[in-house]
Motif scaffolding. Structure first.
Motif, short mmCIF file in Angstrom:
data_model
loop_
_atom_site.label_atom_id
_atom_site.label_comp_id
_atom_site.label_asym_id
_atom_site.label_seq_id
_atom_site.Cartn_x
_atom_site.Cartn_y
_atom_site.Cartn_z
N VAL A 58 0.85 -1.20 0.00
CA VAL A 58 0.00 0.00 0.00
C VAL A 58 0.88 1.25 0.00
N ALA A 59 1.92 1.24 0.83
CA ALA A 59 2.82 2.40 0.91
C ALA A 59 3.46 2.68 -0.43
N LYS A 60 3.81 1.62 -1.16
CA LYS A 60 4.44 1.79 -2.47
C LYS A 60 3.50 2.54 -3.42
N LEU A 61 2.21 2.19 -3.39
CA LEU A 61 1.22 2.89 -4.21
C LEU A 61 1.06 4.35 -3.76
N LEU A 62 1.00 4.55 -2.46
CA LEU A 62 0.73 5.88 -1.93
C LEU A 62 1.91 6.85 -2.12
N ARG A 63 3.11 6.30 -2.19
CA ARG A 63 4.29 7.18 -2.39
C ARG A 63 4.27 7.86 -3.75
N ARG A 64 3.50 7.28 -4.71
CA ARG A 64 3.49 7.82 -6.06
C ARG A 64 2.41 8.88 -6.28
N VAL A 65 1.56 9.10 -5.27
CA VAL A 65 0.42 10.00 -5.51
C VAL A 65 0.71 11.42 -5.09
N ASN A 66 0.00 12.31 -5.77
CA ASN A 66 0.17 13.73 -5.48
C ASN A 66 -1.03 14.24 -4.68
N LYS A 67 -1.39 13.48 -3.64
CA LYS A 67 -2.49 13.87 -2.76
C LYS A 67 -2.02 13.70 -1.32
N PRO A 68 -2.61 14.45 -0.39
CA PRO A 68 -2.18 14.32 1.01
C PRO A 68 -2.45 12.92 1.55
N VAL A 69 -1.41 12.32 2.11
CA VAL A 69 -1.52 10.99 2.73
C VAL A 69 -1.10 11.12 4.19
N PHE A 70 -1.94 10.61 5.09
CA PHE A 70 -1.64 10.67 6.52
C PHE A 70 -1.46 9.25 7.04
N LEU A 71 -0.26 8.97 7.53
CA LEU A 71 0.04 7.64 8.06
C LEU A 71 -0.39 7.61 9.53
N ALA A 72 -1.40 6.80 9.83
CA ALA A 72 -1.94 6.71 11.19
C ALA A 72 -1.54 5.37 11.80
N VAL A 73 -0.73 5.42 12.85
CA VAL A 73 -0.29 4.20 13.53
C VAL A 73 -1.27 3.96 14.69
N ASN A 74 -2.08 2.92 14.55
CA ASN A 74 -3.16 2.67 15.51
C ASN A 74 -2.71 1.75 16.64
N LYS A 75 -3.55 1.72 17.69
CA LYS A 75 -3.38 0.88 18.89
C LYS A 75 -2.18 1.32 19.74
N VAL A 76 -1.84 2.61 19.64
CA VAL A 76 -0.74 3.16 20.46
C VAL A 76 -1.37 3.74 21.72
N ASP A 77 -1.45 2.91 22.78
CA ASP A 77 -2.10 3.38 24.00
C ASP A 77 -1.18 3.38 25.21
N ASN A 78 0.15 3.26 24.97
CA ASN A 78 1.11 3.45 26.07
C ASN A 78 2.46 3.90 25.50
N ALA A 79 3.36 4.31 26.37
CA ALA A 79 4.63 4.90 25.94
C ALA A 79 5.50 3.89 25.19
N LYS A 80 5.47 2.63 25.60
CA LYS A 80 6.28 1.60 24.94
C LYS A 80 5.86 1.45 23.48
N ARG A 81 4.55 1.43 23.23
CA ARG A 81 4.07 1.29 21.86
C ARG A 81 4.40 2.53 21.03
N ALA A 82 4.42 3.69 21.67
CA ALA A 82 4.79 4.92 20.97
C ALA A 82 6.23 4.82 20.47
N GLU A 83 7.10 4.21 21.28
CA GLU A 83 8.50 4.00 20.85
C GLU A 83 8.56 3.03 19.67
N ASN A 84 7.74 1.98 19.72
CA ASN A 84 7.75 0.97 18.66
C ASN A 84 7.27 1.53 17.32
#
Length: 434
Positions: A103-129
């Motif tokens: 998916v990222a490979k496809l999205l890197r080619r587009v000329n539209k705003p893309v927002f990468l949302a990293v989900n399930k980050v509910d503690n500091a350890k996951r934020a580091e990951n």
């Protein structure tokens, strides 16, 4: 015309949960089994005063990852084509997978705003990951938790900054969109109206690939007619049918004043037709329901127009003040009546009622049937006015607006409809502090 935002990503990363949070209702099915979102979901959301339509592309197919890999390119490519911005959701628990990289490979080619949302980050350890997601090559990422909502504000702040402003049509002609499921007869309906075979009509669902405008000027009517018929590529014959229809129907509906919702009587007013109806309602558009192919319904004795109408009204409660016409495009039965009705609904939608008239009619009714007391508090409505918006919205000024419950709002809406004829048009009521 509002902006469209698509949420893409592989199954089970939390897209539906995020979607539900943004539209503030549990509308998409959420389940731990990947690929559970079969229907495509769409809703209205707003942030910092900017409204946009949200498309939840869902878990794409039920089946193996191999099947999914064949389908994911089509899903993302359509989102790229149709959306103004894309939220690409990934899961910090599982990290980067091969499908994420595709998916990222496809999205890197587009000329539209893309927002990468990293989900399930509910503690500091996951934020580091989450740092590993930089390697997808999409720049900055946003960490969030769809379940508890943390981090969604930062993502939405950035999102609404890049969304285009709403653009109004250049001409002042009314816009009527012909919407519905593929192969219901929408292109044939337009051909019958304009008297020429402008659109290709075949028995294959989804022949029409784009929304097309036609200027209509006959029998004293002048307006733009928009066809959204069966919107998908002919090669896409699998499960993605409704997704293709919805993505482009959203844009056509948002750009219309009145939607002619046409469906096949032999297939019935099913869930997908109802979805398109509620999409038009959510966008405050006028609606005319057209039951096509009525001549093909075999058992008319036990399935009369009256019974069929009652079934439809049951499915669209509480917004039942909608014209329902039984037509046959093939035999050209009542198709011009459909246009007359759409024009009447357009006039209802743009109707302005003088403040004095509103108060003279409604205040005696309210005095006779006041809002019921709630928590020992008595509400007194003192003044009513119509708001200066393109569709009917009314402000009722009272002493305790927070104590007016939903049943009484419906009562007020019904009295507005009884006295001023807003058939086919959603009516919005606001209670304001006087």
């Amino acid at each position: 015309m509002g902006a469209i935002v698509a949420i893409v990503g592989r199954p089970n990363v939390g897209k539906s949960t995020f979607f539900n949070r943004l539209i503030q209702r549990r509308e998409a099915i959420v389940d731990a089994i990947s690929g559970v979102t079969r229907d495509r979901h769409y809703g209205k959301s707003d942030w910092n005063g900017k409204e946009f339509s949200l498309i939840d592309t869902g878990g794409y197919v039920l089946g193996s990852d191999d099947v999914f890999e064949q389908e994911i390119d089509k899903q993302v490519e359509l989102a790229i084509d149709e959306a103004d911005a894309i939220i690409f959701m990934v899961d910090v628990e599982t990290g980067i997978t091969g499908m994420d990289e595709d998916v990222a490979k496809l999205l890197r080619r587009v000329n539209k705003p893309v927002f990468l949302a990293v989900n399930k980050v509910d503690n500091a350890k996951r934020a580091e990951n989450a740092v590993e997601f930089y390697s997808l090559g999409l720049g900055e990422y946003y960490t969030l938790s769809s379940i508890n909502g943390s981090g969604t504000g930062e993502l939405l702040d950035a999102l609404v900054e890049v969304l285009p402003e709403s653009v109004e049509p250049e001409d002042d002609l009314p816009r009527f969109a012909v919407v519905g499921r593929p192969n219901a007869g929408k292109s044939s309906f337009i051909n019958a109206l304009i008297g020429e075979e402008r659109y290709i009509v075949t028995d294959i669902a989804g022949t029409t690939r784009d929304s097309i405008d036609t200027k209509y000027n006959r029998f004293g009517f002048e307006f733009n007619l928009v066809d959204t018929a069966g919107i998908r590529r002919k090669s896409k014959v699998k499960e993605d049918l409704e997704f293709y229809s919805v993505m482009r129907s959203v844009r056509a509906i948002e750009h219309a004043d009145v939607c002619l919702l046409l469906f096949d009587a032999t297939r019935g007013f099913d869930g997908q037709v109802a979805n398109i109806f509620w999409l038009a309602h959510r966008n405050n558009k006028g609606v005319v329901i057209l039951v096509n192919k009525w001549d093909l319904v075999e058992d008319k004795e036990s399935n009369t127009m009256k019974q069929y109408t009652q079934k439809i009204k049951k499915a669209i409660e509480p917004f039942t003040d909608v014209p329902i016409l039984f037509i046959s495009v093939l035999n050209k039965q009542r198709i011009f009546k459909a246009i007359e009705t759409a024009v009447a609904v357009y006039k209802n939608r743009s109707k302005k009622i003088k403040t004095r008239q509103l108060n003279d009619v409604l205040l005696p009714i309210i005095e006779h049937t006041p809002p019921p007391a709630y928590k020992g508090k008595y509400v007194k409505i003192k003044y009513i006015t119509q708001l200066p918006t393109p569709y009917p919205q009314f402000a009722f000024f009272c002493n305790l607006p927070q104590y007016v419950r939903e049943p009484y709002r419906r009562f007020l809406e019904n009295k507005l409809r009884e006295n001023f004829d807003f058939t086919g048009v959603p009516v919005t009521i606001f209670m304001r502090k006087k």
